[in-house]
Design an enzyme around this catalytic site. Structure first.
Site, mmCIF file in Angstrom:
data_model
loop_
_atom_site.group_PDB
_atom_site.id
_atom_site.type_symbol
_atom_site.label_atom_id
_atom_site.label_comp_id
_atom_site.label_asym_id
_atom_site.label_seq_id
_atom_site.Cartn_x
_atom_site.Cartn_y
_atom_site.Cartn_z
ATOM 1 N N LYS A 114 6.679 -37.955 26.058
ATOM 2 C CA LYS A 114 5.827 -37.399 24.996
ATOM 3 C C LYS A 114 5.427 -35.941 25.221
ATOM 4 O O LYS A 114 4.606 -35.425 24.471
ATOM 5 C CB LYS A 114 4.549 -38.238 24.895
ATOM 6 C CG LYS A 114 4.770 -39.631 24.349
ATOM 7 C CD LYS A 114 3.431 -40.312 24.188
ATOM 8 C CE LYS A 114 3.543 -41.757 23.796
ATOM 9 N NZ LYS A 114 2.254 -42.450 23.997
ATOM 10 N N HIS A 141 -9.279 -45.930 26.055
ATOM 11 C CA HIS A 141 -8.745 -46.297 27.377
ATOM 12 C C HIS A 141 -9.862 -46.860 28.264
ATOM 13 O O HIS A 141 -9.679 -47.856 28.958
ATOM 14 C CB HIS A 141 -8.165 -45.066 28.094
ATOM 15 C CG HIS A 141 -6.972 -44.444 27.434
ATOM 16 N ND1 HIS A 141 -6.909 -43.110 27.093
ATOM 17 C CD2 HIS A 141 -5.777 -44.969 27.068
ATOM 18 C CE1 HIS A 141 -5.736 -42.837 26.559
ATOM 19 N NE2 HIS A 141 -5.020 -43.939 26.513
ATOM 20 N N ARG A 159 -4.027 -51.770 19.437
ATOM 21 C CA ARG A 159 -5.053 -51.288 18.523
ATOM 22 C C ARG A 159 -4.850 -51.899 17.151
ATOM 23 O O ARG A 159 -5.709 -52.565 16.603
ATOM 24 C CB ARG A 159 -4.995 -49.763 18.424
ATOM 25 C CG ARG A 159 -5.466 -49.081 19.665
ATOM 26 C CD ARG A 159 -5.043 -47.661 19.718
ATOM 27 N NE ARG A 159 -3.630 -47.579 20.020
ATOM 28 C CZ ARG A 159 -3.024 -46.482 20.417
ATOM 29 N NH1 ARG A 159 -3.691 -45.361 20.503
ATOM 30 N NH2 ARG A 159 -1.747 -46.491 20.704
ATOM 31 N N SER A 185 -4.596 -40.690 21.578
ATOM 32 C CA SER A 185 -4.609 -39.356 22.172
ATOM 33 C C SER A 185 -3.886 -38.376 21.261
ATOM 34 O O SER A 185 -4.271 -37.211 21.147
ATOM 35 C CB SER A 185 -3.970 -39.374 23.556
ATOM 36 O OG SER A 185 -4.654 -40.261 24.405
HETATM 37 P P1 ADP Z 1 1.667 -44.502 26.647
HETATM 38 O O1 ADP Z 1 2.327 -43.169 26.591
HETATM 39 O O2 ADP Z 1 2.141 -45.365 27.781
HETATM 40 O O3 ADP Z 1 1.600 -45.251 25.344
HETATM 41 P P2 ADP Z 1 -1.167 -43.993 26.323
HETATM 42 O O4 ADP Z 1 -2.075 -43.275 27.250
HETATM 43 O O5 ADP Z 1 -0.969 -43.426 24.966
HETATM 44 O O6 ADP Z 1 0.191 -44.121 27.107
HETATM 45 O O7 ADP Z 1 -1.617 -45.493 26.180
HETATM 46 C C1 ADP Z 1 -1.669 -46.360 27.269
HETATM 47 C C2 ADP Z 1 -2.021 -47.734 26.763
HETATM 48 O O8 ADP Z 1 -3.360 -47.708 26.279
HETATM 49 C C3 ADP Z 1 -1.155 -48.228 25.595
HETATM 50 O O9 ADP Z 1 -0.943 -49.627 25.750
HETATM 51 C C4 ADP Z 1 -1.993 -47.950 24.384
HETATM 52 O O10 ADP Z 1 -1.707 -48.871 23.343
HETATM 53 C C5 ADP Z 1 -3.383 -48.179 24.961
HETATM 54 N N1 ADP Z 1 -4.382 -47.432 24.197
HETATM 55 C C6 ADP Z 1 -4.411 -46.135 23.884
HETATM 56 N N2 ADP Z 1 -5.482 -45.813 23.125
HETATM 57 C C7 ADP Z 1 -6.161 -46.968 22.977
HETATM 58 C C8 ADP Z 1 -7.347 -47.358 22.269
HETATM 59 N N3 ADP Z 1 -8.034 -46.486 21.522
HETATM 60 N N4 ADP Z 1 -7.724 -48.625 22.334
HETATM 61 C C9 ADP Z 1 -7.001 -49.531 23.057
HETATM 62 N N5 ADP Z 1 -5.874 -49.270 23.705
HETATM 63 C C10 ADP Z 1 -5.457 -48.003 23.672
#
Ligand code: ADP
Length: 160
Positions: free
Chosen positions: A42, A18, A91, A129
């Protein structure tokens, strides 16, 4: 044209993936609002205040970002903030289908808002995550995935 982009997510908890994305976004947009989703389907491990607090600590040296909590539709939130860009991360190809569906749904809900996808450094392209929480519960060393204070909080929470 809006110089403001919104990066929405659950951030449960914030990872180096992030943070990598937030830094990239600040090189393109003059202001980035990192928007933490209050309600997540989630079932988050951390409360919205905890997620916000960890994000705030992890991004304290990054300029031109603002952290906020939002609930409801992200396009409605973006309209309120007068922003017309949403940032999302891609990703792997496996993210693509879900992210494409979401981007097209959001576009149908509000034609004025565009989703911009950013790719993280390849070192973080496998990091999620969800996987992190699994690894943490099994006692893995997480120092290359999250800041130390996040690792500590994760392990404390999963021990309960
Ligand atoms: P959500 O529940 O909205 O998917 P996340 O916190 O899991 O929330 O992810 C928010 C955004 O950040 C999403 O677009 C996800 O693809 C991106 N994201 C999460 N982890 C990574 C990472 N390691 N690298 C790049 N983008 C990421």
């Amino acid at each position: 044209m809006s110089p403001t982009a919104i990066y929405p997510g659950s951030f449960d908890p914030v990872t180096y993936g992030h943070i990598d994305l937030i830094k990239r976004a600040t090189r393109i947009f003059s202001e980035v609002i990192v928007a933490v989703a209050k309600d997540s389907h989630k079932k988050p491990l951390f409360s919205v205040d905890e997620r916000l607090q960890m994000l705030s600590q992890a991004t304290k040296n990054i300029k031109n970002i603002y952290l906020e909590v939002f609930d409801g539709l992200v396009v409605d939130y973006a309209r309120k903030k007068k922003a017309n860009v949403l940032i999302r991360g891609l990703r792997m190809i496996s993210d693509f289908e879900y992210e494409l569906q979401m981007a097209l749904t959001n576009r149908r809900l509000n034609e004025a808002i565009e989703t911009v996808f950013l790719m993280p450094s390849e070192g973080y392209s496998f990091l999620s995550s969800t996987l992190l929480k699994e690894a943490a519960s099994l006692g893995a060393n997480l120092s290359s995935f999250v800041p130390d204070f996040v690792e500590k909080k994760l392990k404390e929470r999963l021990r309960k």
